[in-house]
Design an enzyme around this catalytic site. Structure first.
Site, PDB file in Angstrom:
ATOM      1  CE  LYS A  11      -3.994  -2.087   2.365  1.00 57.15           C
ATOM      2  NZ  LYS A  11      -4.765  -2.039   3.635  1.00 57.15           N
ATOM      3  CE1 TYR A  51      -9.518  -2.782   0.733  1.00 56.13           C
ATOM      4  CE2 TYR A  51      -8.452  -0.894  -0.256  1.00 56.13           C
ATOM      5  CZ  TYR A  51      -8.385  -2.068   0.469  1.00 56.13           C
ATOM      6  OH  TYR A  51      -7.167  -2.529   0.936  1.00 56.13           O
ATOM      7  CG  ASN A 114      -3.399  -2.223   7.133  1.00 54.55           C
ATOM      8  OD1 ASN A 114      -3.283  -1.879   5.958  1.00 54.55           O
ATOM      9  ND2 ASN A 114      -4.473  -2.836   7.593  1.00 54.55           N
ATOM     10  CG  HIS A 117      -5.344  -5.968  -0.102  1.00 51.98           C
ATOM     11  ND1 HIS A 117      -6.531  -5.915   0.583  1.00 51.98           N
ATOM     12  CD2 HIS A 117      -5.521  -6.847  -1.124  1.00 51.98           C
ATOM     13  CE1 HIS A 117      -7.407  -6.724  -0.029  1.00 51.98           C
ATOM     14  NE2 HIS A 117      -6.810  -7.297  -1.064  1.00 51.98           N
ATOM     15  CD  GLU A 128      -9.034  -8.715  -3.213  1.00 50.87           C
ATOM     16  OE1 GLU A 128      -9.784  -8.157  -2.397  1.00 50.87           O
ATOM     17  OE2 GLU A 128      -7.911  -9.187  -2.891  1.00 50.87           O
TER      18      GLU A 128
HETATM   19  P1  GDP Z   1      -7.732  -6.634   5.772  1.00 44.92           P
HETATM   20  O1  GDP Z   1      -8.349  -7.744   4.960  1.00 44.92           O
HETATM   21  O2  GDP Z   1      -6.899  -7.137   6.926  1.00 44.92           O
HETATM   22  O3  GDP Z   1      -6.963  -5.623   4.930  1.00 44.92           O
HETATM   23  O4  GDP Z   1      -8.921  -5.835   6.469  1.00 44.92           O
HETATM   24  P2  GDP Z   1     -10.373  -5.354   5.962  1.00 44.92           P
HETATM   25  O5  GDP Z   1     -10.747  -6.015   4.659  1.00 44.92           O
HETATM   26  O6  GDP Z   1     -11.299  -5.513   7.126  1.00 44.92           O
HETATM   27  O7  GDP Z   1     -10.192  -3.796   5.723  1.00 44.92           O
HETATM   28  C1  GDP Z   1      -9.620  -3.301   4.553  1.00 44.92           C
HETATM   29  C2  GDP Z   1      -8.699  -2.158   4.905  1.00 44.92           C
HETATM   30  O8  GDP Z   1      -9.490  -1.080   5.430  1.00 44.92           O
HETATM   31  C3  GDP Z   1      -7.686  -2.445   6.032  1.00 44.92           C
HETATM   32  O9  GDP Z   1      -6.549  -3.139   5.600  1.00 44.92           O
HETATM   33  C4  GDP Z   1      -7.368  -1.048   6.508  1.00 44.92           C
HETATM   34  O10 GDP Z   1      -6.464  -0.378   5.608  1.00 44.92           O
HETATM   35  C5  GDP Z   1      -8.749  -0.377   6.430  1.00 44.92           C
HETATM   36  N1  GDP Z   1      -9.477  -0.508   7.709  1.00 44.92           N
HETATM   37  C6  GDP Z   1     -10.027  -1.645   8.232  1.00 44.92           C
HETATM   38  N2  GDP Z   1     -10.649  -1.393   9.398  1.00 44.92           N
HETATM   39  C7  GDP Z   1     -10.498  -0.065   9.625  1.00 44.92           C
HETATM   40  C8  GDP Z   1     -10.938   0.813  10.668  1.00 44.92           C
HETATM   41  O11 GDP Z   1     -11.582   0.408  11.634  1.00 44.92           O
HETATM   42  N3  GDP Z   1     -10.582   2.137  10.537  1.00 44.92           N
HETATM   43  C9  GDP Z   1      -9.868   2.604   9.462  1.00 44.92           C
HETATM   44  N4  GDP Z   1      -9.576   3.915   9.422  1.00 44.92           N
HETATM   45  N5  GDP Z   1      -9.454   1.814   8.468  1.00 44.92           N
HETATM   46  C10 GDP Z   1      -9.757   0.500   8.542  1.00 44.92           C
END
Ligand code: GDP
Length: 143
Positions: A11, A51, A114, A117, A128
């Site tokens: 990212k 997303y 973080n 992805h 994807e």
């Molecule tokens: P992943 O599969 O571990 O990447 O997590 P998710 O699919 O749940 O979320 C996608 C991305 O959205 C995450 O990698 C973070 O960059 C962002 N994200 C997820 N949860 C949060 C949150 O609670 N707050 C914020 N600001 N960003 C989030």
């Protein structure tokens, strides 16, 4: 157990912190092979579409802004249980909850920024990968 392919992204924060090589090193050390790769600057519509599953979440707008804040590196990883293996290497979404030695525990600044992805299941991985790569972009390893 099966050979799988999964979609991975370094990212914008990972690219900014010069972590591309470190992330690739961890994939390769774990036995995952990079079979397609490209650096791109995502546009607003592209990030929104990628997303779309998070459209209703409160962090959606911030997530899209973050993903277009700089270039990303997208790659297809291949290997035994590649989807789960990549998720293990990345660590939990929230770096505070990520296991020691994972990419997110070591380098992520926050639950949003973080670093990486990774697809979360076989259907997601297929969709994807197709989002970023044509079949002809993928280079099967012959040696
Ligand atoms: P992943 O599969 O571990 O990447 O997590 P998710 O699919 O749940 O979320 C996608 C991305 O959205 C995450 O990698 C973070 O960059 C962002 N994200 C997820 N949860 C949060 C949150 O609670 N707050 C914020 N600001 N960003 C989030």
């Amino acid at each position: 157990m099966a050979i799988e392919r999964t979609l991975s992204i370094v990212k914008p924060d990972g690219v900014q912190k010069n972590l591309i090589g470190e992330v690739y090193r961890r994939f390769e050390q774990a036995g995952l092979r990079i079979v397609a790769a490209r650096m791109i600057q995502l546009g607003q519509a592209q990030a929104e579409a990628f997303y779309a599953v998070h459209r209703e979440r409160p962090f959606y707008r911030d997530l899209v802004s973050y993903m277009i804040s700089g270039p990303v590196v997208v790659q297809v990883l291949e290997g035994e249980s590649a989807i789960e293996r990549n998720r293990e290497i990345m660590g939990a979404t929230d770096p505070k909850k990520a296991a020691k030695g994972t990419i997110r525990a070591d380098f992520a600044a926050s639950i949003e920024e973080n670093v990486v992805h990774g697809s979360d299941g076989p259907d997601t991985a297929r969709n994807e990968i197709a989002f970023f790569f044509a079949q002809s972009d993928i280079c099967p390893r012959r040696r």
